[in-house]
Each structure stands twice: as structure tokens, then as C-alpha cells.
Design a protein around this motif. Structure first.
Motif, mmCIF file in Angstrom:
data_model
loop_
_atom_site.group_PDB
_atom_site.id
_atom_site.type_symbol
_atom_site.label_atom_id
_atom_site.label_comp_id
_atom_site.label_asym_id
_atom_site.label_seq_id
_atom_site.Cartn_x
_atom_site.Cartn_y
_atom_site.Cartn_z
ATOM 1 N N TYR A 156 0.145 10.099 5.825
ATOM 2 C CA TYR A 156 -0.420 9.505 4.885
ATOM 3 C C TYR A 156 -1.907 9.894 4.843
ATOM 4 C CZ TYR A 156 3.509 7.049 2.779
ATOM 5 O OH TYR A 156 4.782 6.729 2.186
ATOM 6 N N GLY A 161 -3.539 3.932 -1.865
ATOM 7 C CA GLY A 161 -2.524 3.575 -1.231
ATOM 8 C C GLY A 161 -2.168 4.107 0.066
ATOM 9 N N GLY A 162 -2.659 5.507 0.246
ATOM 10 C CA GLY A 162 -2.303 6.286 1.445
ATOM 11 C C GLY A 162 -3.319 6.061 2.504
ATOM 12 N N TYR A 164 0.928 -1.172 -0.065
ATOM 13 C CA TYR A 164 0.009 -0.132 -0.148
ATOM 14 C C TYR A 164 0.863 1.280 -0.024
ATOM 15 C CZ TYR A 164 -4.170 -2.747 0.949
ATOM 16 O OH TYR A 164 -5.213 -3.656 0.712
ATOM 17 N N ARG A 165 1.993 1.155 0.765
ATOM 18 C CA ARG A 165 2.904 2.198 0.732
ATOM 19 C C ARG A 165 3.397 2.577 -0.434
ATOM 20 N NH1 ARG A 165 8.614 3.770 3.466
ATOM 21 N NH2 ARG A 165 8.373 5.868 3.178
ATOM 22 N N ASN A 215 -4.172 12.971 2.311
ATOM 23 C CA ASN A 215 -5.460 12.577 1.277
ATOM 24 C C ASN A 215 -6.291 13.930 1.243
ATOM 25 O OD1 ASN A 215 -4.769 9.908 0.605
ATOM 26 N ND2 ASN A 215 -5.837 9.124 2.330
ATOM 27 N N ALA A 271 0.672 4.346 -2.826
ATOM 28 C CA ALA A 271 0.664 5.608 -2.403
ATOM 29 C C ALA A 271 2.161 6.564 -3.032
ATOM 30 C CB ALA A 271 0.658 5.691 -0.930
ATOM 31 N N TYR A 325 2.038 9.607 -5.355
ATOM 32 C CA TYR A 325 2.538 10.832 -4.847
ATOM 33 C C TYR A 325 3.402 11.323 -5.875
ATOM 34 C CZ TYR A 325 4.755 14.293 -1.938
ATOM 35 O OH TYR A 325 5.563 15.338 -1.415
ATOM 36 N N MET A 383 -2.505 7.617 -5.290
ATOM 37 C CA MET A 383 -2.146 8.152 -3.796
ATOM 38 C C MET A 383 -3.372 8.160 -2.869
ATOM 39 S SD MET A 383 -0.367 9.660 -1.789
ATOM 40 C CE MET A 383 -0.149 10.675 -0.368
#
Length: 135
Positions: free
Chosen positions: A68, A109-110, A12-13, A72, A16, A20, A106
């Protein structure tokens, strides 16, 4: 019953981070090089569409789940910009669609990185039941 997460926290990171950094590189490229605005100066374009992305940079690089989560809110700027552009500027639809894709990556994932990493670290925004009963 505990719900099993679909991907690892680090996946997930990575999602993101892809969204990003894609936005961070793509927005000035689009608005200054690929299709410069007739109504905004390049400096104003940079300030409006790149500067907000710089604010969470340190926390995102450090992997802080709280960063994170609040980043958003910043990503909503890019959602709104891309959706508005899709609606009003047919000649820039491909650019707006890419912005929407990056903002979505982003956001997705964030959101899940903040949730699962926060759980791993024992962070919580909810009151614990024991704390509620003591009040």
C-alpha cells in the motif's frame, strides 16, 4: 501523548480498495470506451494507464502495508494525468475529476492503512533510539 486514529485500520483499507479498484476499472473504460484518445491506440492506452495498476494487485489483495505504501508512487501517475487533463482538456473535465477522486481515495486510504497496519504489525522504517545509541 499517543494520537488516536480517526478510523479503524480496516476502514482505511476499504477506502484504498475503493480508490484502487475504481481506477483499475475506470481508466480503461474512460480511455477506450467513453472518450477514446485520438493520438493513442487502445493497446497503448491500456499499457500506459492500466498496467501500472496491476503491479501492486497481489500485495493489495493480501493487505500488505508495504505494498500500500509503494503503490502510492504509482498513484502519482494518475494524479498528474488527471490534473494535466483538467488544465488542458476542458471537454474531459468530468472524466479527469473522477480520476482525481479515485486517485485521492487510493492515496489517502493507502497512506493511513500502511501507517496503522504497519504499527499493528510492529513494522518500522525508523531506527529505534536504542539502536542509535549503540552506534
Amino acid at each position: 501523548m499517543a494520537k488516536v486514529q480517526k478510523y479503524s485500520t480496516q476502514t482505511y483499507r476499504k477506502i484504498a480498495l475503493i480508490g484502487y479498484f475504481s481506477l483499475l476499472v475506470y481508466m480503461p473504460l474512460w480511455l477506450i470506451v467513453l472518450a477514446p484518445s485520438q493520438s493513442l491506440s487502445p493497446t497503448l492506452s491500456l499499457i500506459m494507464f492500466t498496467l501500472p495498476l496491476v503491479f501492486p494487485l497481489k500485495g493489495i489483495l493480501q493487505g500488505k502495508p508495504y505494498t500500500y505504501a509503494w503503490a502510492n508512487f504509482i498513484v502519482m501517475i494518475y494524479f498528474l494525468h488527471s490534473l494535466t487533463t483538467l488544465w488542458v482538456a476542458p471537454e474531459e473535465r468530468i472524466f479527469a475529476a473522477l480520476e482525481l477522486l479515485f486517485a485521492s481515495l487510493m492515496f489517502y486510504g493507502g497512506t493511513y492503512y500502511a501507517k496503522y497496519r504497519g504499527q499493528e504489525l510492529g513494522l518500522s522504517i525508523r531506527e529505534k533510539k536504542a539502536d542509535k545509541n549503540e552506534k
